[in-house]
Motif scaffolding. Structure first.
Motif, mmCIF file in Angstrom:
data_model
loop_
_atom_site.group_PDB
_atom_site.id
_atom_site.type_symbol
_atom_site.label_atom_id
_atom_site.label_comp_id
_atom_site.label_asym_id
_atom_site.label_seq_id
_atom_site.Cartn_x
_atom_site.Cartn_y
_atom_site.Cartn_z
ATOM 1 N N SER A 51 -1.682 4.280 -15.469
ATOM 2 C CA SER A 51 -1.032 3.202 -16.211
ATOM 3 C C SER A 51 -1.126 1.901 -15.434
ATOM 4 O O SER A 51 -1.306 1.899 -14.211
ATOM 5 C CB SER A 51 0.433 3.534 -16.499
ATOM 6 N N GLY A 52 -1.012 0.803 -16.168
ATOM 7 C CA GLY A 52 -0.965 -0.519 -15.579
ATOM 8 C C GLY A 52 0.095 -1.348 -16.283
ATOM 9 O O GLY A 52 0.310 -1.185 -17.488
ATOM 10 N N SER A 53 0.778 -2.207 -15.545
ATOM 11 C CA SER A 53 1.848 -3.034 -16.112
ATOM 12 C C SER A 53 1.785 -4.443 -15.551
ATOM 13 O O SER A 53 1.336 -4.657 -14.429
ATOM 14 C CB SER A 53 3.231 -2.449 -15.779
ATOM 15 N N PHE A 87 5.048 -9.736 -11.321
ATOM 16 C CA PHE A 87 4.434 -8.643 -10.566
ATOM 17 C C PHE A 87 3.465 -7.869 -11.443
ATOM 18 O O PHE A 87 3.509 -7.930 -12.674
ATOM 19 C CB PHE A 87 5.500 -7.704 -9.993
ATOM 20 N N VAL A 88 2.557 -7.147 -10.785
ATOM 21 C CA VAL A 88 1.650 -6.228 -11.467
ATOM 22 C C VAL A 88 1.819 -4.856 -10.827
ATOM 23 O O VAL A 88 2.243 -4.741 -9.670
ATOM 24 C CB VAL A 88 0.178 -6.686 -11.390
ATOM 25 N N GLU A 89 1.484 -3.827 -11.605
ATOM 26 C CA GLU A 89 1.635 -2.455 -11.113
ATOM 27 C C GLU A 89 0.474 -1.592 -11.565
ATOM 28 O O GLU A 89 -0.124 -1.832 -12.611
ATOM 29 C CB GLU A 89 2.905 -1.816 -11.683
ATOM 30 N N PHE A 94 0.817 -1.223 0.000
ATOM 31 C CA PHE A 94 0.000 0.000 0.000
ATOM 32 C C PHE A 94 0.849 1.271 0.000
ATOM 33 O O PHE A 94 0.313 2.367 -0.088
ATOM 34 C CB PHE A 94 -0.953 0.000 1.200
ATOM 35 N N ILE A 95 2.157 1.130 0.131
ATOM 36 C CA ILE A 95 3.053 2.292 0.139
ATOM 37 C C ILE A 95 3.593 2.481 -1.276
ATOM 38 O O ILE A 95 4.303 1.615 -1.791
ATOM 39 C CB ILE A 95 4.210 2.094 1.133
ATOM 40 N N PRO A 96 3.256 3.595 -1.935
ATOM 41 C CA PRO A 96 3.679 3.776 -3.328
ATOM 42 C C PRO A 96 5.100 4.322 -3.444
ATOM 43 O O PRO A 96 5.659 4.867 -2.490
ATOM 44 C CB PRO A 96 2.676 4.800 -3.849
ATOM 45 N N ARG A 97 5.666 4.161 -4.639
ATOM 46 C CA ARG A 97 6.924 4.814 -4.988
ATOM 47 C C ARG A 97 6.611 6.016 -5.874
ATOM 48 O O ARG A 97 5.875 5.884 -6.860
ATOM 49 C CB ARG A 97 7.839 3.857 -5.754
ATOM 50 N N PRO A 98 7.131 7.197 -5.558
ATOM 51 C CA PRO A 98 6.959 8.341 -6.463
ATOM 52 C C PRO A 98 7.728 8.087 -7.764
ATOM 53 O O PRO A 98 8.748 7.399 -7.775
ATOM 54 C CB PRO A 98 7.581 9.507 -5.691
ATOM 55 N N HIS A 99 7.224 8.632 -8.868
ATOM 56 C CA HIS A 99 7.909 8.471 -10.148
ATOM 57 C C HIS A 99 7.836 9.749 -10.981
ATOM 58 O O HIS A 99 6.952 10.585 -10.789
ATOM 59 C CB HIS A 99 7.310 7.295 -10.951
ATOM 60 N N ILE A 100 8.788 9.885 -11.909
ATOM 61 C CA ILE A 100 8.750 10.908 -12.954
ATOM 62 C C ILE A 100 9.124 10.207 -14.256
ATOM 63 O O ILE A 100 9.820 9.193 -14.249
ATOM 64 C CB ILE A 100 9.715 12.091 -12.686
ATOM 65 N N GLY A 101 8.633 10.733 -15.371
ATOM 66 C CA GLY A 101 8.947 10.083 -16.637
ATOM 67 C C GLY A 101 8.557 10.945 -17.818
ATOM 68 O O GLY A 101 8.077 12.066 -17.666
ATOM 69 N N THR A 142 3.350 -1.444 -6.604
ATOM 70 C CA THR A 142 3.809 -2.710 -7.182
ATOM 71 C C THR A 142 3.403 -3.854 -6.261
ATOM 72 O O THR A 142 3.652 -3.794 -5.055
ATOM 73 C CB THR A 142 5.346 -2.708 -7.355
ATOM 74 N N ILE A 143 2.789 -4.896 -6.846
ATOM 75 C CA ILE A 143 2.346 -6.053 -6.065
ATOM 76 C C ILE A 143 2.957 -7.310 -6.683
ATOM 77 O O ILE A 143 2.810 -7.559 -7.888
ATOM 78 C CB ILE A 143 0.808 -6.166 -6.048
ATOM 79 N N ASP A 144 3.632 -8.103 -5.869
ATOM 80 C CA ASP A 144 4.225 -9.362 -6.323
ATOM 81 C C ASP A 144 3.159 -10.446 -6.370
ATOM 82 O O ASP A 144 2.481 -10.699 -5.372
ATOM 83 C CB ASP A 144 5.345 -9.800 -5.385
#
Length: 197
Positions: free
Chosen positions: A154-156, A119-121, A85-92, A111-113
Motif C-alpha cells: 500500500s501507499g498513502s 507525509f508519505v507512506e 528506515f525503521i518501520p512500524r509493524p501493523h495489523i488491519g 513513514t517519511i515526512d
C-alpha cells in the motif's frame, strides 16, 4: 443502496475531519510530566475504500470499512533520516459491505515526512482473505485470487491536522505475485482518519 452507504461513510469521514480541525484550533491544555515508559501502540486508523474499481469486484460500486493499528517502532534512531528506515509493524482489516472479498493483513509501514504536516507512506506484508481462489463462472462480482495468503502493498499521502489527528488517501494492492495459477489480485482506493497515541 450501496451508493448511499458509500456516501454515508464519506460524510462520516468529512465530518470527523471537520470536528478534528475545530479541536485543533482550541488552545492546548496544560501538560504535566508523564511516564517515560514507551507505548506499544503508535496509531489507530479507520476509513473506507472503493473495492477494486477497475475489476469484477467493483462492478456497480462496492465499498469497504477499513481499520488498522500501527505499533511503535521496535527501536529508535539518533537522527531523523535514519529513523525513516525503521518501520512500524501493523495489523488491519477490510470488510466489504456487499459480500465480496474481505481480508485481514499484517506487515511493516515506513513513514517519511515531506513537511511537518505532509507525509508519505509505503507498506508491505501479507493478507488472508475469504475471496474466491479459482475462476467462478456465474459469480461476476468475485475475482479469482488464486490462493491465500496473498502479498499486500500500500501507499498513502497524508496530512497532519494536529499533533494527534491525520487524514490520508490510500491505495492498496493484494496479489499472489504469480505463486498460483490465478493472479489478477485486488486494488482498492480510499481515505482514512488516523489518531496517534
Amino acid at each position: 443502496m450501496r451508493t448511499g452507504i458509500v456516501l454515508g461513510l464519506g460524510l462520516l469521514v468529512v465530518s470527523s475531519v471537520g470536528a478534528i480541525a475545530a479541536d485543533a484550533k482550541r488552545p492546548a491544555p496544560a501538560t504535566y510530566p508523564t511516564s517515560s515508559q514507551p507505548s506499544l501502540l503508535s496509531e489507530f486508523r479507520i476509513g473506507f475504500s472503493a473495492q477494486d474499481p477497475w475489476g469484477p469486484e467493483g462492478k456497480d460500486g462496492s465499498a469497504n470499512l477499513t481499520g488498522e493499528i500501527l505499533f511503535a517502532k521496535p527501536f529508535t534512531a539518533s537522527d531523523l533520516f535514519t529513523s525513516y528506515f525503521i518501520p512500524r509493524p501493523h495489523i488491519g482489516g477490510s470488510v466489504n459491505f456487499d459480500g465480496r472479498t474481505s481480508f485481514a493483513y499484517a506487515g511493516l509501514t515506513w513513514t517519511i515526512d515531506i513537511t511537518p504536516n505532509l507525509f508519505v507512506e509505503g507498506s508491505i506484508g501479507g493478507a488472508i482473505h475469504n475471496g474466491d481462489k479459482d475462476v467462478v463462472g456465474i459469480n461476476v462480482h468475485r475475482q479469482a485470487l488464486g490462493c491465500s495468503p496473498l502479498f499486500r502493498e500500500s501507499g498513502s499521502v497524508g496530512v497532519r491536522l494536529s499533533a494527534n489527528w491525520s487524514v490520508m488517501a490510500t491505495i492498496e494492492h493484494l496479489s499472489n505475485a504469480g505463486a498460483c495459477s490465478e493472479n489478477r489480485g485486488l486494488t482498492n482506493i480510499g481515505a482514512r482518519v488516523g489518531y496517534t497515541f
